[in-house]
Design a protein around this motif. Structure first.
Motif, PDB file in Angstrom:
ATOM      1  N   PRO A  44       0.838  -1.207   0.000  1.00  0.00           N
ATOM      2  CA  PRO A  44       0.000   0.000   0.000  1.00  0.00           C
ATOM      3  C   PRO A  44       0.871   1.254   0.000  1.00  0.00           C
ATOM      4  CG  PRO A  44      -0.052  -1.075   2.145  1.00  0.00           C
ATOM      5  CD  PRO A  44       0.722  -1.968   1.238  1.00  0.00           C
ATOM      6  N   ALA A  45       0.528   2.206  -0.861  1.00  0.00           N
ATOM      7  CA  ALA A  45       1.287   3.457  -0.944  1.00  0.00           C
ATOM      8  C   ALA A  45       1.227   4.227   0.370  1.00  0.00           C
ATOM      9  CB  ALA A  45       0.765   4.308  -2.090  1.00  0.00           C
ATOM     10  N   ALA A  46       0.171   4.021   1.149  1.00  0.00           N
ATOM     11  CA  ALA A  46       0.025   4.693   2.445  1.00  0.00           C
ATOM     12  C   ALA A  46       1.124   4.285   3.429  1.00  0.00           C
ATOM     13  CB  ALA A  46      -1.345   4.396   3.038  1.00  0.00           C
ATOM     14  N   LEU A  47       1.855   3.245   3.106  1.00  0.00           N
ATOM     15  CA  LEU A  47       2.971   2.804   3.936  1.00  0.00           C
ATOM     16  C   LEU A  47       4.040   3.902   4.037  1.00  0.00           C
ATOM     17  CD1 LEU A  47       3.931   0.143   5.344  1.00  0.00           C
ATOM     18  CD2 LEU A  47       5.122  -0.385   3.235  1.00  0.00           C
ATOM     19  N   ILE A  48       4.184   4.679   2.972  1.00  0.00           N
ATOM     20  CA  ILE A  48       5.157   5.773   2.931  1.00  0.00           C
ATOM     21  C   ILE A  48       4.422   7.061   3.267  1.00  0.00           C
ATOM     22  CG2 ILE A  48       6.903   6.952   1.561  1.00  0.00           C
ATOM     23  CD1 ILE A  48       7.467   3.960   1.769  1.00  0.00           C
ATOM     24  N   GLU A  49       4.690   7.610   4.428  1.00  0.00           N
ATOM     25  CA  GLU A  49       4.051   8.857   4.854  1.00  0.00           C
ATOM     26  C   GLU A  49       4.861  10.049   4.343  1.00  0.00           C
ATOM     27  OE1 GLU A  49       3.261   8.711   9.045  1.00  0.00           O
ATOM     28  OE2 GLU A  49       2.473   6.686   8.902  1.00  0.00           O
ATOM     29  N   ALA A  50       4.320  11.236   4.490  1.00  0.00           N
ATOM     30  CA  ALA A  50       4.930  12.451   3.943  1.00  0.00           C
ATOM     31  C   ALA A  50       6.366  12.663   4.423  1.00  0.00           C
ATOM     32  CB  ALA A  50       4.072  13.663   4.291  1.00  0.00           C
ATOM     33  N   ASP A  51       6.662  12.315   5.659  1.00  0.00           N
ATOM     34  CA  ASP A  51       8.003  12.546   6.217  1.00  0.00           C
ATOM     35  C   ASP A  51       8.994  11.438   5.876  1.00  0.00           C
ATOM     36  OD1 ASP A  51       6.471  14.473   7.371  1.00  0.00           O
ATOM     37  OD2 ASP A  51       6.877  13.911   9.444  1.00  0.00           O
ATOM     38  N   ASP A  52       8.509  10.328   5.305  1.00  0.00           N
ATOM     39  CA  ASP A  52       9.335   9.152   5.049  1.00  0.00           C
ATOM     40  C   ASP A  52       9.985   9.202   3.670  1.00  0.00           C
ATOM     41  OD1 ASP A  52       8.482   8.011   7.479  1.00  0.00           O
ATOM     42  OD2 ASP A  52       6.767   7.043   6.503  1.00  0.00           O
ATOM     43  N   THR A  53      11.085   8.491   3.561  1.00  0.00           N
ATOM     44  CA  THR A  53      11.647   8.191   2.245  1.00  0.00           C
ATOM     45  C   THR A  53      11.447   6.696   2.021  1.00  0.00           C
ATOM     46  OG1 THR A  53      13.852   7.717   3.102  1.00  0.00           O
ATOM     47  CG2 THR A  53      13.405  10.002   2.451  1.00  0.00           C
ATOM     48  N   ILE A  54      11.423   6.300   0.774  1.00  0.00           N
ATOM     49  CA  ILE A  54      11.190   4.884   0.470  1.00  0.00           C
ATOM     50  C   ILE A  54      12.234   4.014   1.164  1.00  0.00           C
ATOM     51  CG2 ILE A  54      11.262   3.163  -1.378  1.00  0.00           C
ATOM     52  CD1 ILE A  54       9.760   5.110  -3.133  1.00  0.00           C
ATOM     53  N   PHE A  66      11.360  -0.277  -8.253  1.00  0.00           N
ATOM     54  CA  PHE A  66      10.167   0.295  -7.628  1.00  0.00           C
ATOM     55  C   PHE A  66       9.295   0.905  -8.709  1.00  0.00           C
ATOM     56  CE2 PHE A  66      13.365   0.687  -4.309  1.00  0.00           C
ATOM     57  CZ  PHE A  66      12.682   0.325  -3.173  1.00  0.00           C
ATOM     58  N   ALA A  67       7.989   0.884  -8.505  1.00  0.00           N
ATOM     59  CA  ALA A  67       7.066   1.598  -9.384  1.00  0.00           C
ATOM     60  C   ALA A  67       5.823   1.946  -8.570  1.00  0.00           C
ATOM     61  CB  ALA A  67       6.676   0.752 -10.587  1.00  0.00           C
ATOM     62  N   ALA A  68       5.214   3.083  -8.886  1.00  0.00           N
ATOM     63  CA  ALA A  68       3.969   3.517  -8.244  1.00  0.00           C
ATOM     64  C   ALA A  68       3.079   4.133  -9.319  1.00  0.00           C
ATOM     65  CB  ALA A  68       4.258   4.492  -7.128  1.00  0.00           C
ATOM     66  N   PRO A  69       2.599   3.319 -10.260  1.00  0.00           N
ATOM     67  CA  PRO A  69       1.872   3.873 -11.412  1.00  0.00           C
ATOM     68  C   PRO A  69       0.492   4.437 -11.105  1.00  0.00           C
ATOM     69  CG  PRO A  69       1.840   1.486 -11.485  1.00  0.00           C
ATOM     70  CD  PRO A  69       2.736   1.884 -10.343  1.00  0.00           C
ATOM     71  N   ASP A  70      -0.172   3.925 -10.069  1.00  0.00           N
ATOM     72  CA  ASP A  70      -1.550   4.385  -9.833  1.00  0.00           C
ATOM     73  C   ASP A  70      -1.716   5.186  -8.546  1.00  0.00           C
ATOM     74  OD1 ASP A  70      -1.433   2.477  -7.844  1.00  0.00           O
ATOM     75  OD2 ASP A  70      -3.004   1.217  -8.660  1.00  0.00           O
ATOM     76  N   ILE A  74       2.619   0.620  -4.209  1.00  0.00           N
ATOM     77  CA  ILE A  74       4.023   0.640  -4.612  1.00  0.00           C
ATOM     78  C   ILE A  74       4.349  -0.798  -4.997  1.00  0.00           C
ATOM     79  CG2 ILE A  74       6.397   0.940  -3.837  1.00  0.00           C
ATOM     80  CD1 ILE A  74       5.264   2.934  -1.751  1.00  0.00           C
ATOM     81  N   PHE A  75       4.922  -0.970  -6.154  1.00  0.00           N
ATOM     82  CA  PHE A  75       5.287  -2.298  -6.633  1.00  0.00           C
ATOM     83  C   PHE A  75       6.794  -2.455  -6.541  1.00  0.00           C
ATOM     84  CE2 PHE A  75       1.369  -1.091  -8.786  1.00  0.00           C
ATOM     85  CZ  PHE A  75       0.569  -2.167  -8.477  1.00  0.00           C
ATOM     86  N   ILE A  76       7.232  -3.538  -5.914  1.00  0.00           N
ATOM     87  CA  ILE A  76       8.653  -3.851  -5.865  1.00  0.00           C
ATOM     88  C   ILE A  76       8.874  -5.143  -6.641  1.00  0.00           C
ATOM     89  CG2 ILE A  76       9.157  -2.581  -3.760  1.00  0.00           C
ATOM     90  CD1 ILE A  76       9.006  -5.194  -2.190  1.00  0.00           C
ATOM     91  N   ARG A  77       9.901  -5.158  -7.458  1.00  0.00           N
ATOM     92  CA  ARG A  77      10.230  -6.327  -8.270  1.00  0.00           C
ATOM     93  C   ARG A  77      11.465  -6.978  -7.680  1.00  0.00           C
ATOM     94  NH1 ARG A  77       7.809  -9.793 -11.827  1.00  0.00           N
ATOM     95  NH2 ARG A  77       9.317 -10.559 -13.334  1.00  0.00           N
ATOM     96  N   LEU A  78      11.319  -8.237  -7.286  1.00  0.00           N
ATOM     97  CA  LEU A  78      12.414  -8.980  -6.671  1.00  0.00           C
ATOM     98  C   LEU A  78      12.883 -10.078  -7.613  1.00  0.00           C
ATOM     99  CD1 LEU A  78      10.903  -9.520  -3.106  1.00  0.00           C
ATOM    100  CD2 LEU A  78      12.465  -7.728  -3.843  1.00  0.00           C
ATOM    101  N   SER A  79      14.170 -10.149  -7.816  1.00  0.00           N
ATOM    102  CA  SER A  79      14.771 -11.278  -8.518  1.00  0.00           C
ATOM    103  C   SER A  79      15.063 -12.360  -7.489  1.00  0.00           C
ATOM    104  CB  SER A  79      16.077 -10.852  -9.191  1.00  0.00           C
ATOM    105  OG  SER A  79      15.852  -9.842 -10.132  1.00  0.00           O
ATOM    106  N   ALA A  80      15.213 -13.586  -7.961  1.00  0.00           N
ATOM    107  CA  ALA A  80      15.543 -14.680  -7.047  1.00  0.00           C
ATOM    108  C   ALA A  80      16.821 -14.328  -6.288  1.00  0.00           C
ATOM    109  CB  ALA A  80      15.710 -15.973  -7.825  1.00  0.00           C
TER     110      ALA A  80
END
Length: 110
Positions: A44-54, A66-70, A74-80
């Motif tokens: 959830p994008a709400a995980l990152i509040e105004a004072d936070d950095t990713i 990382f991506a946040a298209p909508d 927040i979408f994180i892509r993990l490789s094995a």
């Protein structure tokens, strides 16, 4: 001899979790997940509040995508082999790689 047996039989085993795409799962704070399969996880994008950095909230390797298209997720892509943890708890889910993708993704916990 006994020390060897104790290490072999009493050592904690890695916990492997299998998560199907689309099923929501709780992700506790400070619980590292190591991807055993390539996976995209929605947070959830709400995980990152105004004072936070990713980087303060999502702790992982520098080459993690990382991506946040909508704006809602927040979408994180993990490789094995990539390990990531969060400094806050949330509800997350594995994003399917395409229509009809129901292949569970495996993660090592801890």
């Amino acid at each position: 001899m006994f020390d060897f047996l104790r290490r072999v039989f009493c050592s904690p085993q890695a916990v492997i979790a299998s998560q199907p795409p689309g099923d929501i799962f709780p992700w506790p704070a400070d619980q590292p997940l190591t991807a055993l399969d390539t996976a995209t996880i929605a947070l959830p994008a709400a995980l990152i509040e105004a004072d936070d950095t990713i980087g303060d909230i999502i702790r992982g390797p520098d080459d993690m995508s990382f991506a946040a298209p909508d704006g809602d997720f927040i979408f994180i892509r993990l490789s094995a082999g990539m390990t990531v943890s969060l400094s806050k708890p949330c509800q997350a889910y594995v994003v399917p790689d395409g229509e009809g993708d129901a292949t569970p993704r495996r993660f090592q916990l801890g």
